[in-house]
Write a protein that holds these residues in place. Sequence first.
Motif, short mmCIF file in Angstrom:
data_model
loop_
_atom_site.label_atom_id
_atom_site.label_comp_id
_atom_site.label_asym_id
_atom_site.label_seq_id
_atom_site.Cartn_x
_atom_site.Cartn_y
_atom_site.Cartn_z
N THR A 107 0.83 -1.20 0.00
CA THR A 107 0.00 0.00 0.00
C THR A 107 0.86 1.25 0.00
OG1 THR A 107 -1.78 -1.15 1.18
CG2 THR A 107 -1.79 1.25 1.24
N ASN B 273 2.59 1.68 -3.43
CA ASN B 273 1.64 2.06 -4.48
C ASN B 273 1.18 3.51 -4.32
OD1 ASN B 273 0.62 -0.11 -6.50
ND2 ASN B 273 0.87 -1.25 -4.59
N SER C 221 1.75 6.78 -6.87
CA SER C 221 0.71 7.73 -7.25
C SER C 221 1.17 9.17 -7.05
CB SER C 221 -0.57 7.48 -6.44
OG SER C 221 -1.08 6.17 -6.68
#
Length: 319
Positions: free
Chosen positions: A109, A112, A116
Motif C-alpha cells: 500500500t 503504491n 501515485s
Amino acid sequence: QPPQTRTNDQDPMTTLRPWFRLFRLPNLLTVPGDPLAGFLLASGLTAPTSFTTLLYAMGSALGLYLFGLAVNDIVDCEIDRIERPERPLPSGAITIPQARMAAIAAALTGLNLALSAGRSALYVAALLAATILAYNVFLKNRTVLGPLSMGLCRGLSLLLGVAAAQPGWFTLHGFGVAALPALVACAGLTLYVAGLSAVAQQEMSDQPQGRKPWLPFAALLLTLPALVVASSALKQTAAFVPTLFVFLMIMVLMRAWLLGGALYRVLPRTAIVGAHIRNLLLLQAALCVAVGQQGIFPAVTLLLLSVLFPRLTALAASS
C-alpha cells in the motif's frame, strides 16, 4: 426465544484491540506530519503544488510506518515472549502469519501510494522500506547505527513530502538553494529521532544512560535555528522569523530540556520515550510554520493532535 446477547468474542473491539496495540495507535498521529512538513517546505517556498500528491505521500508514509511496526514485532517475537509477553504476537492475540500478511499489505500500500505521488516519491519510499528492513533485521541492537537508521526512517518520511511537491529536485543536479530548508529539516528530524531512539534502546534497563537523555535536545538546538537561517536566506529578508515559529521553537526546546533533565529522574523511561514521540508533533508544527502563513493551519492541526495523543495513549493502555 429471547434474543441472543452479544458476547465478548463477538465484539468487534475484541478483535481490533490487538491490532491497535501492534500498530501503536497513538504513535500513528505523528506520521503524517513528516511528509506534510516536507511538502510545505518544498512547495511553500516556491510554487504551489497539487495537494492530491500530498495525500498520497502522507498515506505512503503511514503504510510504510505500519509495515515497520509489524516487522519489528515479528523480529522481536521471541524476545517479547520473555520481556513483554502481553504483546499481541507472544500472547497469541495475533499470529505470526497474520502479522506477516499485514506487513506485506502495508508495504505494498505504501509503495503504491508513493507511485501515485510520482516516480521520485516511489524511489524515496523504496529507500525508506529498505531502511526499515535493515533497521529491524540487522541494525536495531547496534549502539550507533541502530538509532541513526531509525532517525533516517523519519528523515526519509519527510523527504516523501518533498518528492511529492518537487519531483524535479530528485533528478541529477536537481537539488539547489531552494531545497536548503527541506534538507535542514530532514537532518533535524533524523537527528532528533536518532536521539530519542538512543534513549529508547535501554528503556527496559535500569542502567544509567549518561548524556543520552540530552541527545534529542541537542539535535533540536542545532537544527531549529539553522532552519530559521536557511528560510530567512531564501526569503531574502532578515525579518522573516514568524512569531508563531519562534513560539513553537521555544516550546519544543523547553519540552525537550525538561524531558532530558528533571522529568527524566521522576518518570519511567517508557513514559519519557512516549513524551519524546509526542514532542514530534510540536516539532512538525514548527517545521510547517517555518514556511510562513501557508503552514499556520497545518501547524494548528498538529498541535491539536498533540492534545489528543495522551488520550489515545491512555485508551491503548487500557485495551
